[in-house]
Design a protein around this motif. Sequence first.
Motif, PDB file in Angstrom:
ATOM      1  N   ASN A 168      -5.741  27.489  22.685  1.00  0.00           N
ATOM      2  CA  ASN A 168      -6.154  27.419  24.089  1.00  0.00           C
ATOM      3  C   ASN A 168      -5.805  26.043  24.635  1.00  0.00           C
ATOM      4  N   LEU A 169      -4.932  26.032  25.605  1.00  0.00           N
ATOM      5  CA  LEU A 169      -4.454  24.782  26.182  1.00  0.00           C
ATOM      6  C   LEU A 169      -5.014  24.611  27.589  1.00  0.00           C
ATOM      7  N   GLN A 170      -5.416  23.426  27.897  1.00  0.00           N
ATOM      8  CA  GLN A 170      -5.779  23.069  29.262  1.00  0.00           C
ATOM      9  C   GLN A 170      -4.831  21.950  29.673  1.00  0.00           C
ATOM     10  N   ALA A 171      -3.609  22.365  29.895  1.00  0.00           N
ATOM     11  CA  ALA A 171      -2.507  21.429  30.083  1.00  0.00           C
ATOM     12  C   ALA A 171      -2.510  20.717  31.422  1.00  0.00           C
ATOM     13  N   PHE A 172      -3.165  21.283  32.434  1.00  0.00           N
ATOM     14  CA  PHE A 172      -3.119  20.663  33.757  1.00  0.00           C
ATOM     15  C   PHE A 172      -3.602  19.219  33.706  1.00  0.00           C
ATOM     16  N   ALA A 173      -4.561  18.934  32.867  1.00  0.00           N
ATOM     17  CA  ALA A 173      -5.093  17.570  32.753  1.00  0.00           C
ATOM     18  C   ALA A 173      -4.076  16.614  32.141  1.00  0.00           C
ATOM     19  N   HIS A 174      -3.003  17.154  31.575  1.00  0.00           N
ATOM     20  CA  HIS A 174      -1.994  16.332  30.903  1.00  0.00           C
ATOM     21  C   HIS A 174      -0.677  16.310  31.678  1.00  0.00           C
ATOM     22  N   ASP A 231       1.442  14.956  35.156  1.00  0.00           N
ATOM     23  CA  ASP A 231       1.437  13.953  36.227  1.00  0.00           C
ATOM     24  C   ASP A 231       1.548  14.661  37.580  1.00  0.00           C
ATOM     25  N   GLU A 232       1.640  13.892  38.647  1.00  0.00           N
ATOM     26  CA  GLU A 232       1.686  14.459  40.002  1.00  0.00           C
ATOM     27  C   GLU A 232       2.900  15.355  40.211  1.00  0.00           C
ATOM     28  N   ALA A 233       3.965  15.108  39.465  1.00  0.00           N
ATOM     29  CA  ALA A 233       5.186  15.913  39.574  1.00  0.00           C
ATOM     30  C   ALA A 233       5.157  17.137  38.659  1.00  0.00           C
ATOM     31  N   GLY A 234       4.068  17.322  37.936  1.00  0.00           N
ATOM     32  CA  GLY A 234       3.954  18.483  37.056  1.00  0.00           C
ATOM     33  C   GLY A 234       4.566  18.282  35.677  1.00  0.00           C
ATOM     34  N   ARG A 235       4.918  17.051  35.350  1.00  0.00           N
ATOM     35  CA  ARG A 235       5.500  16.767  34.030  1.00  0.00           C
ATOM     36  C   ARG A 235       4.387  16.587  33.005  1.00  0.00           C
ATOM     37  N   LEU A 236       4.546  17.259  31.875  1.00  0.00           N
ATOM     38  CA  LEU A 236       3.577  17.132  30.786  1.00  0.00           C
ATOM     39  C   LEU A 236       3.767  15.822  30.048  1.00  0.00           C
ATOM     40  N   ASP A 237       2.670  15.236  29.639  1.00  0.00           N
ATOM     41  CA  ASP A 237       2.667  13.984  28.883  1.00  0.00           C
ATOM     42  C   ASP A 237       3.408  14.196  27.562  1.00  0.00           C
ATOM     43  N   PRO A 238       4.410  13.378  27.273  1.00  0.00           N
ATOM     44  CA  PRO A 238       5.168  13.522  26.026  1.00  0.00           C
ATOM     45  C   PRO A 238       4.290  13.409  24.771  1.00  0.00           C
ATOM     46  N   ASP A 239       3.284  12.554  24.806  1.00  0.00           N
ATOM     47  CA  ASP A 239       2.394  12.434  23.647  1.00  0.00           C
ATOM     48  C   ASP A 239       1.600  13.722  23.442  1.00  0.00           C
ATOM     49  N   TRP A 240       1.150  14.333  24.523  1.00  0.00           N
ATOM     50  CA  TRP A 240       0.425  15.596  24.437  1.00  0.00           C
ATOM     51  C   TRP A 240       1.332  16.687  23.869  1.00  0.00           C
ATOM     52  N   LEU A 241       2.580  16.707  24.337  1.00  0.00           N
ATOM     53  CA  LEU A 241       3.532  17.689  23.804  1.00  0.00           C
ATOM     54  C   LEU A 241       3.789  17.456  22.316  1.00  0.00           C
ATOM     55  N   GLY A 242       3.831  16.208  21.903  1.00  0.00           N
ATOM     56  CA  GLY A 242       4.001  15.895  20.481  1.00  0.00           C
ATOM     57  C   GLY A 242       2.837  16.413  19.653  1.00  0.00           C
ATOM     58  N   THR A 243       1.634  16.286  20.191  1.00  0.00           N
ATOM     59  CA  THR A 243       0.460  16.827  19.496  1.00  0.00           C
ATOM     60  C   THR A 243       0.568  18.345  19.401  1.00  0.00           C
ATOM     61  N   LEU A 244       0.986  18.982  20.487  1.00  0.00           N
ATOM     62  CA  LEU A 244       1.164  20.433  20.460  1.00  0.00           C
ATOM     63  C   LEU A 244       2.211  20.829  19.417  1.00  0.00           C
ATOM     64  N   ASP A 245       3.287  20.086  19.324  1.00  0.00           N
ATOM     65  CA  ASP A 245       4.301  20.348  18.293  1.00  0.00           C
ATOM     66  C   ASP A 245       3.681  20.310  16.898  1.00  0.00           C
ATOM     67  N   ARG A 246       2.856  19.319  16.641  1.00  0.00           N
ATOM     68  CA  ARG A 246       2.229  19.199  15.317  1.00  0.00           C
ATOM     69  C   ARG A 246       1.280  20.366  15.040  1.00  0.00           C
ATOM     70  N   VAL A 247       0.562  20.811  16.056  1.00  0.00           N
ATOM     71  CA  VAL A 247      -0.329  21.962  15.886  1.00  0.00           C
ATOM     72  C   VAL A 247       0.479  23.211  15.560  1.00  0.00           C
ATOM     73  N   VAL A 248       1.542  23.449  16.307  1.00  0.00           N
ATOM     74  CA  VAL A 248       2.394  24.615  16.061  1.00  0.00           C
ATOM     75  C   VAL A 248       3.019  24.522  14.674  1.00  0.00           C
ATOM     76  N   ASP A 249       3.529  23.363  14.307  1.00  0.00           N
ATOM     77  CA  ASP A 249       4.137  23.180  12.984  1.00  0.00           C
ATOM     78  C   ASP A 249       3.137  23.458  11.865  1.00  0.00           C
ATOM     79  N   ALA A 250       1.920  22.961  12.017  1.00  0.00           N
ATOM     80  CA  ALA A 250       0.892  23.174  10.989  1.00  0.00           C
ATOM     81  C   ALA A 250       0.544  24.657  10.868  1.00  0.00           C
ATOM     82  N   ALA A 251       0.440  25.336  11.998  1.00  0.00           N
ATOM     83  CA  ALA A 251       0.136  26.770  11.969  1.00  0.00           C
ATOM     84  C   ALA A 251       1.265  27.545  11.290  1.00  0.00           C
ATOM     85  N   LEU A 252       2.499  27.224  11.635  1.00  0.00           N
ATOM     86  CA  LEU A 252       3.633  27.905  11.018  1.00  0.00           C
ATOM     87  C   LEU A 252       3.706  27.617   9.518  1.00  0.00           C
TER      88      LEU A 252
END
Length: 81
Positions: free
Chosen positions: A7-13, A15-36
């Motif tokens: 469950n992601l609540q990405a809106f908080a991550h 910026d004003e242009a709708g770009r996701l925080d690279p650090d947040w995306l990196g954390t998501l990558d690690r979560v997906v990698d661990a699950a796989l």
Amino acid sequence: FKTVRVNLQAFAHMDEAGRLDPDWLGTLDRVVDAALASDLNVILDEHDFQACGVDAQGCRTKLLAFWRQVAPRYRQRPASV
């Protein structure tokens, strides 16, 4: 169990242009990698339902921005994502 829903609540991550925080995306990558690595199916669930209930048009804009960034990022991952 064989599936994990992230469950992601990405809106908080975003910026004003709708770009996701690279650090947040990196954390998501690690979560997906661990699950796989644990042989789990992964469901990515953008879950900002409260924000969407208040401002449907703003939500649409943010959801489109979210999926335009996340979909290509995971396009080459196994079908279990």
